[in-house]
Design a protein around this motif. Structure first.
Motif, PDB file in Angstrom:
ATOM      1  N   SER A  51      12.792   1.583   3.235  1.00 44.90           N
ATOM      2  CA  SER A  51      13.234   2.790   3.914  1.00 44.90           C
ATOM      3  C   SER A  51      14.484   2.535   4.754  1.00 44.90           C
ATOM      4  O   SER A  51      14.798   1.389   5.090  1.00 44.90           O
ATOM      5  CB  SER A  51      12.103   3.296   4.821  1.00 44.90           C
ATOM      6  N   ASP A  56       9.153   1.876   8.859  1.00 40.12           N
ATOM      7  CA  ASP A  56       8.393   1.987   7.608  1.00 40.12           C
ATOM      8  C   ASP A  56       8.352   0.642   6.910  1.00 40.12           C
ATOM      9  O   ASP A  56       9.380  -0.015   6.760  1.00 40.12           O
ATOM     10  CB  ASP A  56       9.038   3.010   6.662  1.00 40.12           C
ATOM     11  N   ILE A  59       7.726  -1.024   0.194  1.00 41.00           N
ATOM     12  CA  ILE A  59       6.727  -0.772  -0.842  1.00 41.00           C
ATOM     13  C   ILE A  59       6.976  -1.744  -1.987  1.00 41.00           C
ATOM     14  O   ILE A  59       8.123  -1.963  -2.380  1.00 41.00           O
ATOM     15  CB  ILE A  59       6.847   0.668  -1.386  1.00 41.00           C
ATOM     16  N   THR A 101      14.576  10.113  -0.141  1.00 36.90           N
ATOM     17  CA  THR A 101      13.159  10.181   0.224  1.00 36.90           C
ATOM     18  C   THR A 101      12.534   8.796   0.175  1.00 36.90           C
ATOM     19  O   THR A 101      13.063   7.882  -0.465  1.00 36.90           O
ATOM     20  CB  THR A 101      12.383  11.127  -0.711  1.00 36.90           C
ATOM     21  N   ASN A 103       8.365   7.010   0.101  1.00 37.98           N
ATOM     22  CA  ASN A 103       6.924   7.249   0.082  1.00 37.98           C
ATOM     23  C   ASN A 103       6.254   6.555   1.261  1.00 37.98           C
ATOM     24  O   ASN A 103       5.878   5.392   1.178  1.00 37.98           O
ATOM     25  CB  ASN A 103       6.302   6.750  -1.219  1.00 37.98           C
ATOM     26  N   THR A 104       6.050   7.284   2.327  1.00 33.95           N
ATOM     27  CA  THR A 104       5.376   6.683   3.477  1.00 33.95           C
ATOM     28  C   THR A 104       3.906   6.407   3.174  1.00 33.95           C
ATOM     29  O   THR A 104       3.239   5.697   3.928  1.00 33.95           O
ATOM     30  CB  THR A 104       5.504   7.578   4.710  1.00 33.95           C
ATOM     31  N   ASN A 105       3.388   6.946   2.042  1.00 31.22           N
ATOM     32  CA  ASN A 105       2.006   6.627   1.658  1.00 31.22           C
ATOM     33  C   ASN A 105       1.937   5.323   0.875  1.00 31.22           C
ATOM     34  O   ASN A 105       0.870   4.906   0.435  1.00 31.22           O
ATOM     35  CB  ASN A 105       1.409   7.771   0.842  1.00 31.22           C
ATOM     36  N   HIS A 106       3.096   4.687   0.638  1.00 29.46           N
ATOM     37  CA  HIS A 106       3.183   3.380   0.012  1.00 29.46           C
ATOM     38  C   HIS A 106       2.732   3.351  -1.439  1.00 29.46           C
ATOM     39  O   HIS A 106       2.393   2.299  -1.956  1.00 29.46           O
ATOM     40  CB  HIS A 106       2.451   2.315   0.832  1.00 29.46           C
ATOM     41  N   GLN A 107       2.763   4.497  -2.086  1.00 32.69           N
ATOM     42  CA  GLN A 107       2.545   4.529  -3.526  1.00 32.69           C
ATOM     43  C   GLN A 107       3.851   4.162  -4.231  1.00 32.69           C
ATOM     44  O   GLN A 107       4.939   4.331  -3.674  1.00 32.69           O
ATOM     45  CB  GLN A 107       2.100   5.922  -3.956  1.00 32.69           C
TER      46      GLN A 107
END
Length: 127
Positions: A51, A56, A59, A101, A103-107
């Motif tokens: 990020s 963050d 990933i 963008t 993915n803060t959900n780490h997918q």
């Protein structure tokens, strides 16, 4: 050229390589940066992303966790992929990418999450 990747090469299994990607200013500040890889006949595969925000965590796709490290140098507008303990299955063309963008959900991220792409650098790992 807005993203310029380099550092690929041919190595033996277990060796290390560091990929570098230089970005122009307008697509670095505020952008997430990622690495993907692709082998002939297969879809482009997510490898890692970082990020713009230091809060963050990066990933990583499962197959590279613990072996690859992504980092960025905001002063010099560079993103790196340190690859250790390389395996033959890591053989691919590696692409750096920039996108707005993250993915803060780490997918795992998808190619369509990224807006700008470098030209690719070949990594070949021999057994």
């Amino acid at each position: 050229v807005q993203l310029q990747a380099s550092g690929g090469g041919q190595v033996q299994a277990g060796d290390s390589l560091r990929l570098s990607c230089a970005a122009v200013a307008r697509i670095f500040s505020g952008y997430a940066l990622g690495w993907f890889r692709q082998v002939p006949g297969k879809e482009r595969e997510f490898v890692a992303a970082i990020s713009w925000s230091s809060t963050d965590s990066p990933i990583y796709t499962n197959s590279v966790k613990g072996r690859f490290t992504i980092s960025r140098d905001n002063t010099n507008r560079m993103v790196y992929l340190q690859m250790n303990s390389l395996k033959p299955e890591d053989t691919a063309v590696y692409y750096c990418a920039a996108g707005s963008t993250f993915n803060t959900n780490h997918q795992d991220m998808k190619p369509h999450d990224f807006d700008y792409w470098g030209q690719g650098t070949q990594v070949t790992v021999s057994s």
